[in-house]
Write a protein that holds these residues in place. Structure first.
Motif, PDB file in Angstrom:
ATOM      1  N   ILE A  83       0.703  -1.576  -0.185  1.00  0.00           N
ATOM      2  CA  ILE A  83       0.139   0.169  -0.006  1.00  0.00           C
ATOM      3  C   ILE A  83       0.818   1.149  -0.200  1.00  0.00           C
ATOM      4  O   ILE A  83       0.598   2.605   0.135  1.00  0.00           O
ATOM      5  N   ILE A  84       2.520   1.522  -0.270  1.00  0.00           N
ATOM      6  CA  ILE A  84       3.180   2.256  -0.707  1.00  0.00           C
ATOM      7  C   ILE A  84       3.669   1.895  -1.487  1.00  0.00           C
ATOM      8  O   ILE A  84       3.766   0.955  -2.454  1.00  0.00           O
ATOM      9  N   ALA A  85       3.838   3.544  -2.615  1.00  0.00           N
ATOM     10  CA  ALA A  85       4.218   3.666  -3.390  1.00  0.00           C
ATOM     11  C   ALA A  85       6.077   2.570  -3.722  1.00  0.00           C
ATOM     12  O   ALA A  85       6.313   3.300  -3.087  1.00  0.00           O
ATOM     13  N   PRO A  86       5.757   2.051  -4.930  1.00  0.00           N
ATOM     14  CA  PRO A  86       7.993   1.438  -4.347  1.00  0.00           C
ATOM     15  C   PRO A  86       8.499   2.738  -4.623  1.00  0.00           C
ATOM     16  O   PRO A  86       8.337   3.867  -5.670  1.00  0.00           O
ATOM     17  N   SER A  87       9.637   3.296  -3.829  1.00  0.00           N
ATOM     18  CA  SER A  87      10.736   3.921  -3.524  1.00  0.00           C
ATOM     19  C   SER A  87      11.341   3.970  -4.788  1.00  0.00           C
ATOM     20  O   SER A  87      12.167   3.026  -4.210  1.00  0.00           O
ATOM     21  N   SER A  88      12.036   4.804  -4.788  1.00  0.00           N
ATOM     22  CA  SER A  88      13.558   5.154  -6.330  1.00  0.00           C
ATOM     23  C   SER A  88      13.922   6.151  -5.146  1.00  0.00           C
ATOM     24  O   SER A  88      14.802   6.912  -6.704  1.00  0.00           O
ATOM     25  N   ARG A  89      13.915   6.560  -4.400  1.00  0.00           N
ATOM     26  CA  ARG A  89      14.160   8.260  -3.738  1.00  0.00           C
ATOM     27  C   ARG A  89      15.497   7.944  -3.575  1.00  0.00           C
ATOM     28  O   ARG A  89      16.232   6.798  -3.124  1.00  0.00           O
ATOM     29  N   PRO A  90      17.048   8.504  -4.580  1.00  0.00           N
ATOM     30  CA  PRO A  90      18.280   8.157  -4.394  1.00  0.00           C
ATOM     31  C   PRO A  90      19.074   9.199  -3.690  1.00  0.00           C
ATOM     32  O   PRO A  90      18.444  10.008  -2.340  1.00  0.00           O
ATOM     33  N   TYR A  91      19.892   8.343  -2.674  1.00  0.00           N
ATOM     34  CA  TYR A  91      20.321   8.700  -1.929  1.00  0.00           C
ATOM     35  C   TYR A  91      22.063   8.969  -2.495  1.00  0.00           C
ATOM     36  O   TYR A  91      22.406   8.015  -2.989  1.00  0.00           O
ATOM     37  N   MET A  92      23.040   9.403  -1.088  1.00  0.00           N
ATOM     38  CA  MET A  92      24.096   9.619  -0.820  1.00  0.00           C
ATOM     39  C   MET A  92      24.968   9.781  -0.161  1.00  0.00           C
ATOM     40  O   MET A  92      24.291  10.683   0.563  1.00  0.00           O
ATOM     41  N   TYR A  93      25.613   9.439   0.361  1.00  0.00           N
ATOM     42  CA  TYR A  93      26.569   9.915   2.152  1.00  0.00           C
ATOM     43  C   TYR A  93      28.376   9.400   1.772  1.00  0.00           C
ATOM     44  O   TYR A  93      28.306   8.951   0.659  1.00  0.00           O
ATOM     45  N   GLU A  94      28.795  10.913   2.247  1.00  0.00           N
ATOM     46  CA  GLU A  94      30.160  11.311   2.116  1.00  0.00           C
ATOM     47  C   GLU A  94      30.299  10.364   3.622  1.00  0.00           C
ATOM     48  O   GLU A  94      30.129   9.581   4.374  1.00  0.00           O
TER      49      GLU A  94
END
Length: 468
Positions: free
Chosen positions: A332-343
């Motif tokens: 019931i949650i839209a598939p997430s494709s939120r990008p991320y980046m951590y140093e």
């Protein structure tokens, strides 16, 4: 006739345990022949079984003086029997304006709300309704005309629980003519609801027009419909039990997600496949009635299609179905494709990656004899620190990413590598990738390492990273 009716109802109550000895029973009495007869029958049996009856009537204020007269009559009847009586008054027409519900739905909602409150006040175990066999037949015919599945042909249940109270219908196998005859022989006064003659209500159309017309072809139509209900109830119970068993065998549900393997689903009979989809919706708190037959069949086809590898199907505004090769996921949650980046800070020992639901452990060490180029695995990597362009970062994949795998010549698109490895869609957008300041992908965590910054005999400083 009166003895037969009382005996028939008593036998059904005892056989089905509709009411137990000593129970407090709220009797819903509208003032019409059905509910008044029910009250009379239960009252005649009350002493034998030590029942405590409570009369409840709700004045919906639909019919002005007529509604008031009915409420007054019910109060008088209860007083004559020496029974406690609760009369509720609710302006249902005003409630309809507030909620935009249709009249019958609004009245039903308020009636049940009132009766459940009366049951709570008197600590009653049962609420008795006067629905009878003709009502049941009409209900089945209405559902057939509107379109229904096998479960809809079960009709009204003889008993069901709501808010820890049992709702019972002791008259559900009794026909209207027997009830009216009972009232006549007992000289029981009752009121006729004038709204029952209004053809603006679908049920009235069925009772007044459609049922009489169809009875020209089958005089025993109500009885036939009720026999159908009996058969469908048994078959529905069997299929419900089988579907529940299949659900527990092949479905895994966690929070807002239900998963299963496509091969397990395809082995099931089509009847169980449809019911399983509805059970999944219930598990996700969506309600099995939100999808019509056409949508359920579309979902089945989506799951059964052999040529599909990875795809996302949005069934409605809340339901998403994600197919990742042989894995099927309802969510019931839209598939997430939120990008991320951590140093990766120099000297740090740990890096949290919430999007990937994991952590990386870092060790900045001097070269040891036990470390070699082959020491790296899918879940950990050893890098020659002096060959890296700092700072390092861990990020999700990007469009056009290319990777130079250790042990292979040249480079490949990360997307193509994931497809070749049949990596699920849900992992592709969150899998961590270690990159240096020049943009080179050094390691795809949990997958494989690159040919860059290999540890060799001349390596002095080593960065060790692993999933932890």
């Amino acid at each position: 006739m009166e003895t037969n009716l009382v005996a028939t109802v008593e036998q059904r109550i005892v056989e089905e345990h509709l009411v137990d000895a000593g129970d407090v029973v709220v009797v819903a009495v509208s003032g019409g022949p059905d509910s008044v007869a029910l009250l009379h029958v239960l009252f005649s049996l009350a002493d034998r079984y030590s029942w405590k009856l409570v009369v409840a009537h709700l004045n919906h204020q639909f019919r002005g003086a007529e509604s008031d007269a009915e409420a007054a009559y019910v109060g008088e009847l209860a007083a004559l029997m020496g029974l406690p009586c609760e009369i509720g008054v609710i302006d249902v027409p005003a409630y309809i304006q507030q909620t935009s519900l249709n009249g019958q739905a609004a009245a039903r909602e308020k009636r049940y709300e009132f009766l459940l409150q009366v049951a709570a006040d008197y600590q009653a175990q049962r609420i008795a309704f006067a629905h009878h066999a003709d009502d049941q037949a009409e209900t089945i015919l209405m559902r057939l005309l509107r379109g229904t599945g096998p479960s809809g042909l079960v009709g009204m249940p003889e008993r069901r629980s709501e808010k820890k109270v049992e709702l019972i219908r002791p008259f559900l196998r009794i026909y209207k003519t027997d009830i009216v005859n009972y009232c006549a022989q007992h000289e029981i006064t009752y009121y006729k609801d004038s709204s029952n003659e209004l053809r603006k209500y679908f049920r009235n159309q069925v009772r007044l027009d459609i049922m009489p017309m169809l009875k020209q072809y089958n005089e025993q139509l109500p009885e036939s419909l009720n026999r159908l209900t009996e058969m469908m109830r048994a078959e529905d119970d069997y299929l419900t039990e089988a579907a529940q068993h299949a659900f527990h065998q092949i479905i895994t549900c966690e929070q807002a997600v239900c998963r299963f393997e496509r091969s397990d689903f395809t082995k099931l009979h089509v009847a169980l496949q449809r019911r399983l989809i509805k059970l999944i919706l219930n598990c996700l708190c969506l309600g099995s009635d939100r999808l019509d037959f056409t949508k359920i069949e579309f979902i089945r086809a989506f799951v059964l299609h052999e040529q599909v590898s990875n795809q996302i199907f949005q069934a409605d505004e809340q339901l998403y179905i994600v197919r990742e090769y042989e894995a099927i996921q309802f969510q019931i949650i839209a598939p997430s494709s939120r990008p991320y980046m951590y140093e990766v800070e120099y000297g740090s020992s740990e890096l949290s990656l919430p999007e990937a639901e994991t952590q990386m452990c870092c060790s900045w060490i001097k070269m040891g004899k036990e470390i070699s180029a082959s020491s790296s695995t899918a879940t950990e990597v050893f890098l020659d620190l002096d060959q890296l362009s700092l700072p390092l970062a861990v990020r999700s994949r990007r469009l056009g990413d290319r990777f130079e795998p250790y042990g292979l010549n040249g480079s490949k698109k990360v997307k193509d590598m994931f497809i070749d490895a049949k990596m699920p869609l849900s992992r592709r957008d969150v899998i961590p990738m270690l990159v240096d300041a020049s943009g080179r992908i050094l390691w795809i965590a949990g997958f494989r390492r690159s040919k860059h910054a290999l540890v060799g005999s001349d390596t002095e400083h080593v960065l060790h990273m692993k999933l932890c």
